[in-house]
Scaffold this motif. Structure first.
Motif, mmCIF file in Angstrom:
data_model
loop_
_atom_site.group_PDB
_atom_site.id
_atom_site.type_symbol
_atom_site.label_atom_id
_atom_site.label_comp_id
_atom_site.label_asym_id
_atom_site.label_seq_id
_atom_site.Cartn_x
_atom_site.Cartn_y
_atom_site.Cartn_z
ATOM 1 N N ALA A 53 22.401 1.176 16.107
ATOM 2 C CA ALA A 53 22.544 2.252 15.134
ATOM 3 C C ALA A 53 22.941 1.703 13.772
ATOM 4 C CB ALA A 53 23.595 3.248 15.620
ATOM 5 N N ASN A 54 22.192 2.091 12.762
ATOM 6 C CA ASN A 54 22.496 1.612 11.407
ATOM 7 C C ASN A 54 22.581 2.720 10.374
ATOM 8 O OD1 ASN A 54 22.632 -1.396 11.731
ATOM 9 N ND2 ASN A 54 20.654 -0.974 12.668
ATOM 10 N N THR A 55 22.381 3.952 10.819
ATOM 11 C CA THR A 55 22.570 5.100 9.923
ATOM 12 C C THR A 55 23.391 6.131 10.695
ATOM 13 O OG1 THR A 55 20.637 6.323 10.714
ATOM 14 C CG2 THR A 55 20.270 4.773 8.898
ATOM 15 N N TYR A 56 23.928 7.106 9.956
ATOM 16 C CA TYR A 56 24.721 8.161 10.602
ATOM 17 C C TYR A 56 23.885 8.870 11.669
ATOM 18 C CZ TYR A 56 28.204 11.889 10.950
ATOM 19 O OH TYR A 56 29.165 12.760 11.411
ATOM 20 N N LEU A 57 22.623 9.135 11.336
ATOM 21 C CA LEU A 57 21.745 9.835 12.277
ATOM 22 C C LEU A 57 21.509 9.001 13.540
ATOM 23 C CD1 LEU A 57 20.296 12.556 12.308
ATOM 24 C CD2 LEU A 57 18.228 11.353 11.603
ATOM 25 N N GLU A 58 21.349 7.699 13.367
ATOM 26 C CA GLU A 58 21.148 6.832 14.536
ATOM 27 C C GLU A 58 22.416 6.765 15.399
ATOM 28 O OE1 GLU A 58 17.719 3.977 12.519
ATOM 29 O OE2 GLU A 58 19.750 3.190 12.765
ATOM 30 N N VAL A 59 23.569 6.788 14.760
ATOM 31 C CA VAL A 59 24.814 6.824 15.544
ATOM 32 C C VAL A 59 24.828 8.106 16.378
ATOM 33 C CG1 VAL A 59 27.342 6.952 15.468
ATOM 34 C CG2 VAL A 59 26.131 5.439 13.874
ATOM 35 N N ARG A 60 24.463 9.217 15.733
ATOM 36 C CA ARG A 60 24.455 10.489 16.461
ATOM 37 C C ARG A 60 23.459 10.436 17.630
ATOM 38 N NH1 ARG A 60 22.982 15.615 17.357
ATOM 39 N NH2 ARG A 60 24.569 17.245 17.153
ATOM 40 N N ALA A 87 31.355 6.863 13.611
ATOM 41 C CA ALA A 87 30.629 6.493 12.391
ATOM 42 C C ALA A 87 31.616 6.104 11.293
ATOM 43 C CB ALA A 87 29.742 7.638 11.922
ATOM 44 N N ASP A 88 32.693 6.868 11.215
ATOM 45 C CA ASP A 88 33.690 6.603 10.180
ATOM 46 C C ASP A 88 34.513 5.361 10.523
ATOM 47 O OD1 ASP A 88 35.374 7.185 7.918
ATOM 48 O OD2 ASP A 88 36.851 7.958 9.339
ATOM 49 N N LYS A 89 35.021 5.311 11.751
ATOM 50 C CA LYS A 89 35.974 4.262 12.084
ATOM 51 C C LYS A 89 35.319 2.899 12.327
ATOM 52 C CE LYS A 89 39.998 3.004 14.512
ATOM 53 N NZ LYS A 89 41.113 3.358 15.362
ATOM 54 N N TYR A 90 34.168 2.866 13.009
ATOM 55 C CA TYR A 90 33.581 1.578 13.405
ATOM 56 C C TYR A 90 32.343 1.214 12.594
ATOM 57 C CZ TYR A 90 36.842 2.220 17.163
ATOM 58 O OH TYR A 90 37.994 2.440 17.862
ATOM 59 N N TYR A 91 31.444 2.159 12.436
ATOM 60 C CA TYR A 91 30.210 1.838 11.719
ATOM 61 C C TYR A 91 30.405 1.848 10.206
ATOM 62 C CZ TYR A 91 27.465 2.285 16.038
ATOM 63 O OH TYR A 91 26.934 2.121 17.290
ATOM 64 N N LYS A 92 31.475 2.495 9.747
ATOM 65 C CA LYS A 92 31.735 2.637 8.297
ATOM 66 C C LYS A 92 30.557 3.308 7.594
ATOM 67 C CE LYS A 92 35.450 -0.040 8.793
ATOM 68 N NZ LYS A 92 36.660 0.658 9.225
ATOM 69 N N LEU A 93 30.007 4.319 8.252
ATOM 70 C CA LEU A 93 28.893 5.066 7.683
ATOM 71 C C LEU A 93 29.351 6.480 7.396
ATOM 72 C CD1 LEU A 93 26.057 4.024 10.166
ATOM 73 C CD2 LEU A 93 26.204 3.386 7.752
ATOM 74 N N PRO A 94 29.427 6.868 6.137
ATOM 75 C CA PRO A 94 29.785 8.246 5.850
ATOM 76 C C PRO A 94 28.629 9.170 6.213
ATOM 77 C CG PRO A 94 29.267 7.070 3.825
ATOM 78 C CD PRO A 94 29.139 6.083 4.950
ATOM 79 N N GLN A 95 28.940 10.416 6.484
ATOM 80 C CA GLN A 95 27.901 11.375 6.870
ATOM 81 C C GLN A 95 26.927 11.577 5.727
ATOM 82 O OE1 GLN A 95 29.390 15.101 8.238
ATOM 83 N NE2 GLN A 95 27.420 15.750 9.041
#
Ligand code: HEC
Length: 95
Positions: A53-60, A87-95
């Motif tokens: 996962a590299n985007t918020y959508l992919e994390v979801r 997404a916030d804590k580990y991927y550091k990807l904001p929504q």
């Protein structure tokens, strides 16, 4: 149901309609995640070099996939809450 209870219910329903874009509940996401998701992998799966996962959508999509794999039957809201948390804590990807 008495009339006043009815109007209270209606008021709550209206309030919910008035604020449809309630921010995901990160704390609930954290407890769902800690209870159900760290059984198999440590959180470093989210930060490995070849992560999926590299985007918020992919994390979801991954959260969706894993709650399906583990038959948790999470609601879309629970999926949003857990996505928001990791997404916030580990991927550091904001929504
Ligand atoms: C049955 C063991 C198991 C459970 C339970 C589990 N996972 Fe996983 N998860 C894995 C494995 C193994 C991988 C890495 C391989 C893969 O992606 O198929 C992974 C990968 C992931 C990834 C992708 C990481 C990346 O970006 O590469 C995410 C996100 C994830 N899991 C989230 C969750 C969530 C959320 C839950 C709780 C609903 C959960 N997992 C429960 C085994 C598990």
């Amino acid at each position: 149901m008495s009339k006043s209870v009815c109007s209270q219910v209606a008021a709550v329903a209206l309030a919910a309609l008035a604020f449809p874009a309630v921010a995901a509940d990160r704390d609930r996401g954290q407890s769902l995640h800690d209870n159900h998701c760290v059984l198999c992998h440590t959180t470093s799966v989210y930060t490995r070099a070849d992560r999926l996962a590299n985007t918020y959508l992919e994390v979801r999509q991954q959260v969706q996939r894993w709650q399906e794999n583990t038959r948790l039957r999470w609601t879309p809201t629970d999926i949003d809450n857990v996505t928001e948390y990791i997404a916030d804590k580990y991927y550091k990807l904001p929504q």
